[in-house]
Design an enzyme around this catalytic site. Structure first.
Site, PDB file in Angstrom:
ATOM      1  N   THR A 283     -60.875 -54.092 -79.567  1.00  0.00           N
ATOM      2  CA  THR A 283     -61.111 -53.282 -78.327  1.00  0.00           C
ATOM      3  C   THR A 283     -62.761 -53.453 -79.206  1.00  0.00           C
ATOM      4  O   THR A 283     -63.108 -53.812 -78.782  1.00  0.00           O
ATOM      5  CB  THR A 283     -60.783 -52.225 -77.840  1.00  0.00           C
TER       6      THR A 283
ATOM      7  N   HIS B 157     -50.603 -44.523 -69.162  1.00  0.00           N
ATOM      8  CA  HIS B 157     -51.807 -44.966 -70.517  1.00  0.00           C
ATOM      9  C   HIS B 157     -52.117 -46.627 -70.002  1.00  0.00           C
ATOM     10  O   HIS B 157     -53.697 -46.676 -70.269  1.00  0.00           O
ATOM     11  CB  HIS B 157     -50.941 -45.426 -71.610  1.00  0.00           C
TER      12      HIS B 157
ATOM     13  N   TRP C  98     -53.915 -34.338 -61.511  1.00  0.00           N
ATOM     14  CA  TRP C  98     -54.102 -36.047 -61.423  1.00  0.00           C
ATOM     15  C   TRP C  98     -52.549 -36.079 -62.732  1.00  0.00           C
ATOM     16  O   TRP C  98     -51.977 -37.255 -62.228  1.00  0.00           O
ATOM     17  CB  TRP C  98     -55.021 -36.748 -61.137  1.00  0.00           C
TER      18      TRP C  98
ATOM     19  N   HIS D  91     -60.071 -34.748 -57.084  1.00  0.00           N
ATOM     20  CA  HIS D  91     -60.727 -35.566 -57.648  1.00  0.00           C
ATOM     21  C   HIS D  91     -60.578 -36.414 -59.022  1.00  0.00           C
ATOM     22  O   HIS D  91     -60.114 -38.181 -58.332  1.00  0.00           O
ATOM     23  CB  HIS D  91     -61.538 -35.090 -58.041  1.00  0.00           C
TER      24      HIS D  91
ATOM     25  N   SER E 267     -49.244 -50.921 -52.102  1.00  0.00           N
ATOM     26  CA  SER E 267     -50.241 -51.637 -51.883  1.00  0.00           C
ATOM     27  C   SER E 267     -50.130 -52.384 -53.038  1.00  0.00           C
ATOM     28  O   SER E 267     -51.054 -53.712 -53.587  1.00  0.00           O
ATOM     29  CB  SER E 267     -50.985 -51.180 -51.793  1.00  0.00           C
ATOM     30  N   SER E 268     -50.688 -51.966 -54.828  1.00  0.00           N
ATOM     31  CA  SER E 268     -51.164 -52.796 -56.272  1.00  0.00           C
ATOM     32  C   SER E 268     -50.416 -53.708 -56.163  1.00  0.00           C
ATOM     33  O   SER E 268     -50.755 -54.707 -56.898  1.00  0.00           O
ATOM     34  CB  SER E 268     -51.139 -51.350 -56.733  1.00  0.00           C
TER      35      SER E 268
ATOM     36  N   GLU F 118     -52.041 -47.673 -67.316  1.00  0.00           N
ATOM     37  CA  GLU F 118     -52.964 -48.045 -66.209  1.00  0.00           C
ATOM     38  C   GLU F 118     -54.589 -47.610 -66.213  1.00  0.00           C
ATOM     39  O   GLU F 118     -55.580 -47.606 -66.151  1.00  0.00           O
ATOM     40  CB  GLU F 118     -52.937 -46.478 -65.303  1.00  0.00           C
TER      41      GLU F 118
ATOM     42  N   TYR G 220     -55.855 -49.178 -68.834  1.00  0.00           N
ATOM     43  CA  TYR G 220     -56.461 -50.115 -68.714  1.00  0.00           C
ATOM     44  C   TYR G 220     -56.482 -50.606 -67.607  1.00  0.00           C
ATOM     45  O   TYR G 220     -57.285 -52.029 -67.985  1.00  0.00           O
ATOM     46  CB  TYR G 220     -55.207 -50.963 -69.957  1.00  0.00           C
TER      47      TYR G 220
ATOM     48  N   SER H 256     -68.802 -59.612 -69.332  1.00  0.00           N
ATOM     49  CA  SER H 256     -68.212 -60.707 -69.856  1.00  0.00           C
ATOM     50  C   SER H 256     -69.105 -61.719 -69.553  1.00  0.00           C
ATOM     51  O   SER H 256     -68.896 -62.942 -69.506  1.00  0.00           O
ATOM     52  CB  SER H 256     -66.400 -60.630 -70.176  1.00  0.00           C
TER      53      SER H 256
ATOM     54  N   ARG I 257     -59.394 -27.574 -70.468  1.00  0.00           N
ATOM     55  CA  ARG I 257     -59.559 -27.443 -68.764  1.00  0.00           C
ATOM     56  C   ARG I 257     -58.917 -27.215 -67.862  1.00  0.00           C
ATOM     57  O   ARG I 257     -58.180 -26.364 -69.066  1.00  0.00           O
ATOM     58  CB  ARG I 257     -59.527 -29.167 -68.970  1.00  0.00           C
TER      59      ARG I 257
ATOM     60  N   LYS J 217     -63.828 -56.917 -78.745  1.00  0.00           N
ATOM     61  CA  LYS J 217     -64.558 -57.323 -77.385  1.00  0.00           C
ATOM     62  C   LYS J 217     -66.181 -56.918 -77.652  1.00  0.00           C
ATOM     63  O   LYS J 217     -66.783 -57.807 -77.024  1.00  0.00           O
ATOM     64  CB  LYS J 217     -64.275 -56.768 -76.316  1.00  0.00           C
TER      65      LYS J 217
ATOM     66  N   HIS K  13     -49.321 -40.802 -77.364  1.00  0.00           N
ATOM     67  CA  HIS K  13     -50.780 -40.084 -77.702  1.00  0.00           C
ATOM     68  C   HIS K  13     -50.878 -39.297 -76.702  1.00  0.00           C
ATOM     69  O   HIS K  13     -52.066 -38.422 -77.381  1.00  0.00           O
ATOM     70  CB  HIS K  13     -51.212 -41.203 -77.900  1.00  0.00           C
ATOM     71  N   HIS K  14     -50.463 -39.047 -75.411  1.00  0.00           N
ATOM     72  CA  HIS K  14     -51.010 -38.317 -75.074  1.00  0.00           C
ATOM     73  C   HIS K  14     -50.422 -36.772 -74.690  1.00  0.00           C
ATOM     74  O   HIS K  14     -50.613 -35.874 -73.937  1.00  0.00           O
ATOM     75  CB  HIS K  14     -50.826 -38.193 -73.207  1.00  0.00           C
TER      76      HIS K  14
ATOM     77  N   ASP L  36     -58.390 -69.593 -50.306  1.00  0.00           N
ATOM     78  CA  ASP L  36     -58.829 -68.121 -50.198  1.00  0.00           C
ATOM     79  C   ASP L  36     -57.553 -67.524 -51.071  1.00  0.00           C
ATOM     80  O   ASP L  36     -56.994 -68.793 -52.193  1.00  0.00           O
ATOM     81  CB  ASP L  36     -58.213 -67.847 -48.557  1.00  0.00           C
TER      82      ASP L  36
END
Lengths: 313, 531
Positions: free
Chosen positions: B329, B254, B142, B77, B170-171, B256, B258, B269, B451, B332, B303-304, B106
């Site tokens: 943040t 991390h 994951w 998932h 690809s990315s 990722e 963002y 926006s 979890r 924004k 921090h993870h 293009d």
């Protein structure tokens, strides 16, 4: 030159469609699925692990890319590449090289982390000294790690590839027999020779261009041959293998991926050298040449990092 | 001679007929459409896996699936939603919008664009095929921490690693294309600080992708070598360290997160000013805030890992750096609210999703600050509080941003108007379903429910039952979304030329529906900003 639109801007060439990308995607998935099958069957001790899918995919990939690149070169000759499209190529190659830098950064980061934190902690030093105290109190911290924390489970190498320390003149002379030193000289020299080739191209001195290209390729091949020699020595004489703990892991993955990039770079050099012999590129239009030379300088810079942090320090 | 050949080669035709249109296309709109439908398909697939998880958690005890399969469900998932649903959806937006927003014919490299997309279906087919392999699909979460993902992993981990390599390729190609398009293909006169914010958000996102996807490739390569070639990167017996995995992974991981939120910032926006009928408040501070978030995202990864046993100094540094991200943040959020301040707001569906985005994303941001407090994190770590936190930013943040953007630009893309009443219903069902699912998870998490477990203590039963009901409500309301889109495409009312009263940007100047080729010659552009 590219055709002009009504307003006087050179038109940006957008091909209507192309079969090459999807074939590249199909070949890539064959390569990856084939590699996966091969590895998993090896791991499970299959008597005859299949490489068919992998080989078929790699061949298909090679053929597809050959036709794709030829098509782009032909489009260039047909004048479809405007200065703006050329700038797209330049930006793209630059950012591609940045992505490669970050790939190596991951392995350098691992090396620095292991040397500065993990191994000292295992050796009972610093903030996490208890790790070592509880797990392997007999482990002596040193770099290169010749005696692993659990030396029975993971036997260490007999010797490392570290450079002789430069504490006296006689030691300095011993670098004369130190293979990675000569590899550094060779790769640095090849960066200079490809620059000479580039200058010759810009000044339209085609014979010099071709000669310097040949020299650069020979230096690249020589580097690779010495690298193979080094690996053979490591495996046969020094007991230094992928399996000999963290020193072997970082050593072989850093130098191995670098070597893989030099191999790719040498192949690219051969391709553009053949194109030089055929009279491709001119004083104004030389993106393909420059892209390869940037890549070559990049593998040179990575090697300087490797030589410093893997071999000398 | 060259001129003559060139002019005969410029091709202006419309799309090909049949399937080859999609297989061989180099058109940014076609490729954008492919990305968006692919991501929707993956969204439904990943959603079904989540519903299996929620079915199992409806009541305490083991009802439907074994713990082993449960772990596969949570893992797949996460992987499918992150790499298959959210990221490709934003690339789909980028493909559709960036050339139209900057006035380019293009994408910069149209063939590589096709390759970037077509790698994905194959890569995800390979990833999904692991369900059928002996030992089952990846079951290590994951985040695939070693040694769960190396020493104790099923054989299918090899195919997972290779699929990650393909997705990364690809990315990276997609990001290179986007950066080249933005830096090199803007219409004359459009300076960087004239660019629409969605374009800015993608410029920064693409930079982050090129910076961290190779690091992900690096860490899975180390795994591959640990598994197959006997290296000791994550094996302490050989001098390595399992914690090394976590450092390298989160150096990717991390940024990722963002990567998955910045394009949503960009979309919101655009939507907020359009329906507030006011220009965006604080354009340049929005740009600087995104750039600051991106740069800081690369120095907060640990921090993870507060509970993994890091030196205290490291915990403090990562705690303070993480909290600093709240500043840009916050800028924004204040700017979006200031844009709405005294605007003549109307509440069409894109605006509803955008407002929900601001409220719920901010809630997710607050729980993020709570999690950033190292001493408090020891209580929250690996509980449902974390699950609630990241679903507030990724579902109510990224996904609601995507919904908002789809409803906003869909009429211009397709030339058809969607059914506003049904779309409002989709919004409310999603909004209620989402909060029902995840709000209560804050409480079960704070009370200590871990979890990634198929069974739990009895005191969590009520929260979990509410959560499962909410999840099914949320999940099935996405079929309504599918129905809204399909019925609009098949029989929707034609959309007007301007679509919305006050939508600004070059993409609104093209006819409705947007023709197959736009801006083959660069459009006129007048900067609204004084230079």
């Amino acid at each position: 030159m590219a055709s002009e639109s009504a307003e006087g801007y050179p038109a940006y060439y957008v091909p209507h469609n192309s079969k090459y990308p999807i074939w590249t995607a199909v070949s890539l998935i064959l390569v990856m699925a084939g590699l996966g099958l091969w590895l998993v069957q090896l791991k499970n001790d299959y008597a005859d692990p299949t490489q068919l899918l992998f080989v078929a995919g790699a061949l298909a990939l090679g053929v597809t890319l050959f036709f794709w690149f030829s098509k782009v070169i032909k489009e260039n000759f047909a004048g479809l590449v405007s200065p703006q499209l050329n700038r797209s190529y330049v930006w793209s190659m630059g950012w591609f090289i940045f992505s490669e830098v970050m790939f190596f950064a991951a392995f350098f980061g691992a090396l620095f982390y292991v040397r500065s934190f993990a191994v000292p902690w295992l050796g009972g030093e610093g903030d996490k000294a208890l790790t070592g105290e509880y797990l392997w109190p007999d482990f002596n911290r040193q770099w290169p790690v010749l005696q692993n924390p659990d030396a029975t489970a993971v036997p260490g190498p007999a010797e490392s590839m570290a450079a002789p320390p430069l504490d006296s003149l006689s030691r300095l002379l011993s670098w004369g027999t130190y293979l990675p030193f000569w590899n550094t000289v060779i790769l640095l020299a090849s960066s200079v020779t490809i620059h000479f080739a580039h200058t010759a191209l810009k000044n339209d001195r085609r014979r010099n261009l071709n000669a310097w290209m040949v020299v650069t390729i020979l230096l690249g091949v020589l580097f690779l041959a010495l690298q193979v020699e080094e690996y053979v020595l490591a495996y046969t004489e020094m007991g230094l293998t992928l399996n000999s703990g963290i020193y072997g892991s970082t050593f072989f993955l850093l130098t191995g991926f670098h070597g893989f990039h030099v191999t790719l770079g040498t192949f690219m050099l051969i391709v553009i050298a053949l194109r030089c012999f055929k009279g491709h590129f001119n004083t104004r239009d030389q993106f393909g040449f420059e892209a390869v030379s940037w890549y070559w300088h990049f593998v040179d810079v990575v090697w300087l990092g490797l030589f410093t942090f893997v071999y000398v320090l | 001679m060259a001129e003559a050949t060139a002019s005969t080669h410029i091709e202006h035709s419309g799309p090909d007929a049949g399937i080859t249109r999609w297989l061989y296309t180099t058109n940014h709109k076609d490729i954008g459409t492919l990305y968006l439908w692919f991501s929707f398909l993956m969204f439904l697939f990943g959603g079904v896996l989540a519903l299996v998880v929620r079915a199992e958690l409806f009541q305490p005890g083991l009802q439907f699936i074994e713990p082993q399969l449960f772990n596969q469900m949570t893992t797949m998932h996460g992987l499918i939603m992150v790499f298959g649903a959210i990221m490709p959806a934003f690339v789909g937006f980028a493909n559709w919008l960036i050339p139209m927003m900057v006035g380019a014919p293009d994408m910069a490299l149209p063939r590589m664009n096709n390759l970037s997309f077509w790698i994905l279906p194959f890569a995800f087919a390979m990833l999904a095929s692991t369900f059928l392999m002996p030992g089952g699909a990846p079951d290590f979460g994951w985040t695939f921490y070693a040694p769960l993902s190396t020493t104790y992993a099923p054989d299918s981990v090899t195919f997972f690693i290779l699929a990650i390599h393909l997705m990364g390729a690809s990315s990276i190609m997609g990001s290179i294309n986007i950066i080249a398009t933005i830096l090199n293909m803007r219409t004359p006169g459009m300076k960087l600080m004239d660019m629409p914010l969605f374009v800015w958000s993608w410029l920064i996102t693409a930079y982050l992708l090129i910076a961290v996807m190779p690091v992900l490739a690096g860490v899975v390569t180390m795994m591959l070598f640990d598994i197959h070639f006997g290296t000791s990167f994550f094996n302490a017996a050989g001098g390595g360290d399992p914690v090394l995995f976590q450092h390298v992974f989160w150096f990717f991981g991390h940024p990722e997160v963002y990567i998955m939120i910045l394009p949503a910032f960009g979309i919101v926006s655009h939507v907020i000013p359009a329906f507030s009928r006011k220009p965006l408040f604080g354009y340049s501070s929005m740009v600087y805030a995104m750039a600051a978030i991106a740069i800081m995202s690369m120095v907060v990864w640990a921090h993870h890992m507060f509970t993994v046993g890091m030196p205290t100094v490291a915990q403090l540094i990562f705690m303070y750096l993480t909290m600093l991200i709240a500043v840009p943040t916050g800028v924004k959020v204040f700017n979006w609210i200031s844009t709405m301040w005294r605007g003549s707001i109307t509440y069409e569906t894109p605006m509803m999703f955008a407002i929900a985005f601001i409220i719920l994303f901010t809630l997710g941001g607050f729980t993020g600050i709570m999690l950033a407090i190292a001493p408090a994190d020891y209580q929250y770590h690996d509980t449902y509080f974390v699950v609630a936190h990241f679903h507030y930013v990724l579902v109510a943040g990224a996904l609601f941003g995507i919904f908002s953007g789809i409803y906003y630009w869909f009429p211009k893309w397709s030339g058809k108007m969607y059914n506003e009443g049904l779309a409002k219903l989709h919004f409310w069902l999603s909004f209620i379903g989402f909060n029902l699912t995840f709000f209560v998870q804050h409480f079960s998490g704070l009370a200590g429910m871990p979890r990634r477990i198929p069974d739990y203590a009895l005191q969590f039963a009520d929260f979990n039952m509410i959560s499962s009901i909410g999840a099914y409500l949320f999940g099935f309301s996405q079929l309504l979304f599918l129905f809204i889109l399909v019925s609009a495409i098949r029989s929707g009312k034609p959309a007007t030329q301007e679509v919305w009263d006050n939508a600004e940007g070059l993409e609104w100047t093209v006819p409705t529906p947007a023709p197959y080729h736009t801006f083959e010659t660069p459009p006129e552009f007048k900067s609204r900003r004084a230079h």
